[in-house]
Design a protein around this motif. Structure first.
Motif, PDB file in Angstrom:
ATOM      1  N   ALA A 238       0.838  -1.203   0.000  1.00  0.00           N
ATOM      2  CA  ALA A 238       0.000   0.000   0.000  1.00  0.00           C
ATOM      3  C   ALA A 238       0.875   1.256   0.000  1.00  0.00           C
ATOM      4  CB  ALA A 238      -0.923  -0.010   1.217  1.00  0.00           C
ATOM      5  N   GLN A 239       1.946   1.238   0.801  1.00  0.00           N
ATOM      6  CA  GLN A 239       2.829   2.400   0.842  1.00  0.00           C
ATOM      7  C   GLN A 239       3.592   2.560  -0.462  1.00  0.00           C
ATOM      8  OE1 GLN A 239       6.612   3.332   3.466  1.00  0.00           O
ATOM      9  NE2 GLN A 239       4.747   3.655   4.655  1.00  0.00           N
ATOM     10  N   LYS A 240       4.034   1.461  -1.038  1.00  0.00           N
ATOM     11  CA  LYS A 240       4.757   1.515  -2.301  1.00  0.00           C
ATOM     12  C   LYS A 240       3.869   2.084  -3.406  1.00  0.00           C
ATOM     13  CE  LYS A 240       7.776  -1.303  -5.218  1.00  0.00           C
ATOM     14  NZ  LYS A 240       8.355  -2.655  -5.436  1.00  0.00           N
ATOM     15  N   GLU A 241       2.607   1.663  -3.423  1.00  0.00           N
ATOM     16  CA  GLU A 241       1.663   2.168  -4.430  1.00  0.00           C
ATOM     17  C   GLU A 241       1.449   3.658  -4.255  1.00  0.00           C
ATOM     18  OE1 GLU A 241      -2.977   1.435  -5.868  1.00  0.00           O
ATOM     19  OE2 GLU A 241      -2.016   0.062  -4.482  1.00  0.00           O
ATOM     20  N   LEU A 242       1.353   4.105  -3.006  1.00  0.00           N
ATOM     21  CA  LEU A 242       1.157   5.519  -2.699  1.00  0.00           C
ATOM     22  C   LEU A 242       2.358   6.341  -3.156  1.00  0.00           C
ATOM     23  CD1 LEU A 242      -0.796   7.553  -1.366  1.00  0.00           C
ATOM     24  CD2 LEU A 242       0.414   7.150   0.783  1.00  0.00           C
ATOM     25  N   GLU A 243       3.568   5.824  -2.897  1.00  0.00           N
ATOM     26  CA  GLU A 243       4.781   6.532  -3.292  1.00  0.00           C
ATOM     27  C   GLU A 243       4.906   6.615  -4.810  1.00  0.00           C
ATOM     28  OE1 GLU A 243       7.974   4.578  -1.309  1.00  0.00           O
ATOM     29  OE2 GLU A 243       7.570   5.525   0.616  1.00  0.00           O
ATOM     30  N   ASN A 244       4.550   5.536  -5.485  1.00  0.00           N
ATOM     31  CA  ASN A 244       4.589   5.533  -6.960  1.00  0.00           C
ATOM     32  C   ASN A 244       3.588   6.527  -7.539  1.00  0.00           C
ATOM     33  OD1 ASN A 244       6.572   3.567  -7.079  1.00  0.00           O
ATOM     34  ND2 ASN A 244       5.144   1.872  -7.229  1.00  0.00           N
ATOM     35  N   PHE A 245       2.414   6.630  -6.888  1.00  0.00           N
ATOM     36  CA  PHE A 245       1.392   7.573  -7.334  1.00  0.00           C
ATOM     37  C   PHE A 245       1.893   9.016  -7.142  1.00  0.00           C
ATOM     38  CE2 PHE A 245      -2.280  10.299  -6.383  1.00  0.00           C
ATOM     39  CZ  PHE A 245      -3.023  10.127  -7.551  1.00  0.00           C
ATOM     40  N   ALA A 246       2.580   9.240  -6.020  1.00  0.00           N
ATOM     41  CA  ALA A 246       3.097  10.594  -5.730  1.00  0.00           C
ATOM     42  C   ALA A 246       4.143  11.027  -6.748  1.00  0.00           C
ATOM     43  CB  ALA A 246       3.679  10.632  -4.329  1.00  0.00           C
ATOM     44  N   LYS A 247       4.891  10.057  -7.278  1.00  0.00           N
ATOM     45  CA  LYS A 247       5.906  10.382  -8.277  1.00  0.00           C
ATOM     46  C   LYS A 247       5.270  10.794  -9.601  1.00  0.00           C
ATOM     47  CE  LYS A 247       9.420   7.258  -6.390  1.00  0.00           C
ATOM     48  NZ  LYS A 247      10.178   6.005  -6.622  1.00  0.00           N
TER      49      LYS A 247
END
Length: 247
Positions: A238-247
């Motif tokens: 979930a955190q990895k997906e959030l970070e990828n979305f932020a990029k």
């Protein structure tokens, strides 16, 4: 295999009606690199504070080296354990004074060596070296610089146990990477407890302790926990997906 250094057995801690730790059990071996992670309020920082002897009475037993924490003098505990928080305090005065408080016998060569390790040496030398003035609340330093000074001071304290309580949070990416690099090196010769909300920082730990509702929900290496398809994997993805979305 290294011996057990820290034991928490049946630890419960409440603030009024709010239960923070609920029959918590965990152990940490000598020279082990462990991480405590989980959602806000799950008891990570409370666990750290109990190890430091900061929170008074609790149910259960906490031992360090086989001796109960409540029987250890505060000065001994603060020599044995160094805690670096996300909001480390630097007082107004020189950089030398801020670093010297960590050492029994101040040694400028060691101070400079520590500043080189956290990659602040060049910056400091441009501003007066160890005579560089630190403003009230370190207002003349960036958040990342402030945390790196705090990290250098912690290294100079030369404790057996280090607790990094969100020490790399709310800083620039360069500082976060440098802080984590230094922590990883330190963990090769010291017992290190890392509390981090950023799960990418925990993947190299010897043991990941995933806390939820005041207990250790899961434990193991990053790889083993990812294989379990449990709570840790859910948080990590979930955190990895959030970070990828932020990029």
């Amino acid at each position: 295999m290294s011996k057990k250094l820290i034991n928490l057995t049946g630890i419960s801690k409440s603030y009024g009606d709010h239960v923070v730790l609920d029959d918590l059990n965990l152990y940490i071996r000598e020279n082990e690199f462990i991480t405590l992670l989980g959602p806000s309020g799950c008891g990570k920082s409370t666990t750290a504070s109990l190890l430091m002897g900061d929170l008074g009475e609790n149910s259960g037993e906490i031992t360090i080296g086989g001796v109960q924490v409540k029987e250890l003098e505060e000065a001994f505990l603060h020599k044995k354990i160094t805690r670096v928080r996300h909001d480390s305090y630097l007082f107004a005065g020189t950089l030398r004074d801020n670093l010297a408080m960590a050492m029994k016998s101040p040694d400028e060569d060691k101070m400079y060596a520590a500043l080189k390790q956290v990659e602040l040496y060049d910056t400091v030398m441009e501003k007066g070296g160890l005579s560089m003035e630190i403003a009230e609340k370190a207002a003349n330093l960036s958040g990342g610089q402030k945390q790196r000074v705090a990290l250098a001071r912690a290294m100079l304290h030369d404790s057996d146990i280090y607790i990094f309580d969100e020490a790399a949070s709310n800083v620039d990416v360069e500082s976060e990477n440098k802080i984590m690099e230094v922590i990883t090196v330190l963990a090769k010769e010291k017992t290190v407890i890392l509390i981090s909300h950023r799960l990418a920082n925990v993947v190299n730990a010897d043991q990941v302790l995933v806390m939820k509702d005041g207990i250790v929900e899961e434990s193991g290496t990053h790889e083993k926990l990812m294989e379990k398809h449990g709570y840790y994997r859910e948080l990590f993805l979930a955190q990895k997906e959030l970070e990828n979305f932020a990029k």
